[in-house]
Design a protein around this motif. Structure first.
Motif, PDB file in Angstrom:
ATOM      1  N   GLN A   7      19.065 110.395  53.005  1.00  0.00           N
ATOM      2  CA  GLN A   7      18.458 111.703  53.124  1.00  0.00           C
ATOM      3  C   GLN A   7      17.514 111.968  54.158  1.00  0.00           C
ATOM      4  OE1 GLN A   7      17.159 113.103  48.951  1.00  0.00           O
ATOM      5  NE2 GLN A   7      17.874 111.394  48.139  1.00  0.00           N
ATOM      6  N   ILE A   8      16.624 110.839  54.601  1.00  0.00           N
ATOM      7  CA  ILE A   8      15.835 111.154  55.851  1.00  0.00           C
ATOM      8  C   ILE A   8      16.735 111.430  56.969  1.00  0.00           C
ATOM      9  CG2 ILE A   8      14.380 109.943  56.993  1.00  0.00           C
ATOM     10  CD1 ILE A   8      12.952 108.834  54.450  1.00  0.00           C
ATOM     11  N   LYS A  10      19.661 112.402  57.120  1.00  0.00           N
ATOM     12  CA  LYS A  10      20.577 113.834  57.192  1.00  0.00           C
ATOM     13  C   LYS A  10      19.505 115.036  57.474  1.00  0.00           C
ATOM     14  CE  LYS A  10      24.360 112.588  54.194  1.00  0.00           C
ATOM     15  NZ  LYS A  10      25.120 112.922  52.931  1.00  0.00           N
ATOM     16  N   ARG A  11      18.404 114.767  57.014  1.00  0.00           N
ATOM     17  CA  ARG A  11      17.362 115.864  57.306  1.00  0.00           C
ATOM     18  C   ARG A  11      17.059 116.007  58.894  1.00  0.00           C
ATOM     19  NH1 ARG A  11      15.415 120.924  56.279  1.00  0.00           N
ATOM     20  NH2 ARG A  11      13.186 121.101  56.737  1.00  0.00           N
ATOM     21  N   ARG A  12      16.993 114.838  59.093  1.00  0.00           N
ATOM     22  CA  ARG A  12      16.511 114.834  60.847  1.00  0.00           C
ATOM     23  C   ARG A  12      17.546 115.352  61.669  1.00  0.00           C
ATOM     24  NH1 ARG A  12      18.150 111.627  64.432  1.00  0.00           N
ATOM     25  NH2 ARG A  12      18.814 109.930  63.048  1.00  0.00           N
ATOM     26  N   ALA A  14      19.700 117.484  60.649  1.00  0.00           N
ATOM     27  CA  ALA A  14      20.025 118.892  60.139  1.00  0.00           C
ATOM     28  C   ALA A  14      18.945 119.789  61.077  1.00  0.00           C
ATOM     29  CB  ALA A  14      19.782 119.115  58.970  1.00  0.00           C
ATOM     30  N   LEU A  15      17.751 119.128  61.343  1.00  0.00           N
ATOM     31  CA  LEU A  15      16.501 119.799  62.153  1.00  0.00           C
ATOM     32  C   LEU A  15      17.037 119.586  63.796  1.00  0.00           C
ATOM     33  CD1 LEU A  15      13.494 118.664  60.295  1.00  0.00           C
ATOM     34  CD2 LEU A  15      14.576 121.117  60.255  1.00  0.00           C
ATOM     35  N   ALA A  51       8.123 112.682  55.781  1.00  0.00           N
ATOM     36  CA  ALA A  51       8.444 114.091  55.126  1.00  0.00           C
ATOM     37  C   ALA A  51       7.635 115.354  55.845  1.00  0.00           C
ATOM     38  CB  ALA A  51       7.938 113.895  53.636  1.00  0.00           C
ATOM     39  N   LEU A  54       9.409 115.903  58.912  1.00  0.00           N
ATOM     40  CA  LEU A  54      10.762 116.480  58.779  1.00  0.00           C
ATOM     41  C   LEU A  54      10.532 117.921  57.938  1.00  0.00           C
ATOM     42  CD1 LEU A  54      12.765 113.199  57.825  1.00  0.00           C
ATOM     43  CD2 LEU A  54      12.961 114.453  60.100  1.00  0.00           C
ATOM     44  N   SER A  56       9.381 118.493  55.076  1.00  0.00           N
ATOM     45  CA  SER A  56       9.905 118.354  53.840  1.00  0.00           C
ATOM     46  C   SER A  56       8.712 117.850  52.937  1.00  0.00           C
ATOM     47  CB  SER A  56      10.933 117.146  53.799  1.00  0.00           C
ATOM     48  OG  SER A  56      11.694 117.650  54.763  1.00  0.00           O
ATOM     49  N   SER A  77      21.153 127.289  48.846  1.00  0.00           N
ATOM     50  CA  SER A  77      21.700 127.070  49.902  1.00  0.00           C
ATOM     51  C   SER A  77      22.944 127.980  50.223  1.00  0.00           C
ATOM     52  CB  SER A  77      22.395 125.462  49.876  1.00  0.00           C
ATOM     53  OG  SER A  77      23.277 125.309  51.113  1.00  0.00           O
TER      54      SER A  77
END
Length: 107
Positions: A7-8, A10-12, A14-15, A51, A54, A56, A77
């Motif tokens: 998840q970390i 994917k979030r990175r 995505a940003l 977090a 990111l 989050s 979403s």
């Protein structure tokens, strides 16, 4: 459900951040961050820094509420992917009234 490390990552992505960018955001080297993201076992304070880096939040969600939270996030979403007004309509309305929304008013 993805692991926390997935998840970390994917979030990175995505940003649109690279692992090197995390050094500037949270103060750890690219190598440390790379190790953490691939197979790390970060401490809680490190997770909190990540977090924040990111944009989050860390949350502890009771298992019985997990599906509700996931559904809310999925709906949010979907809503954010549906444009409320076309770019052409926005440009036209701004041409008609260039002061529209300047003070944050909803018209």
């Amino acid at each position: 459900m993805n692991s926390l490390l997935e998840q970390i990552k994917k979030r990175r992505i995505a940003l649109e951040l690279k692992q090197h960018d995390m050094m500037l955001r949270i103060g750890i080297s690219r190598q440390q961050y790379q190790r953490l993201e691939s197979k790390g076992n970060p401490r809680l304070d490190t997770l909190e820094l990540i977090a924040k880096g990111l944009k989050s939040e860390l949350l502890l969600i009771p298992q019985e509420k997990l599906n509700v939270v996931l559904n809310v996030l999925a709906e949010e979403s979907k809503a954010s992917n549906t444009p409320s007004q076309s770019a052409k309509e926005k440009n036209k309305s701004l041409t008609d009234d260039p002061w529209q929304g300047l003070l944050g008013e909803n018209e």
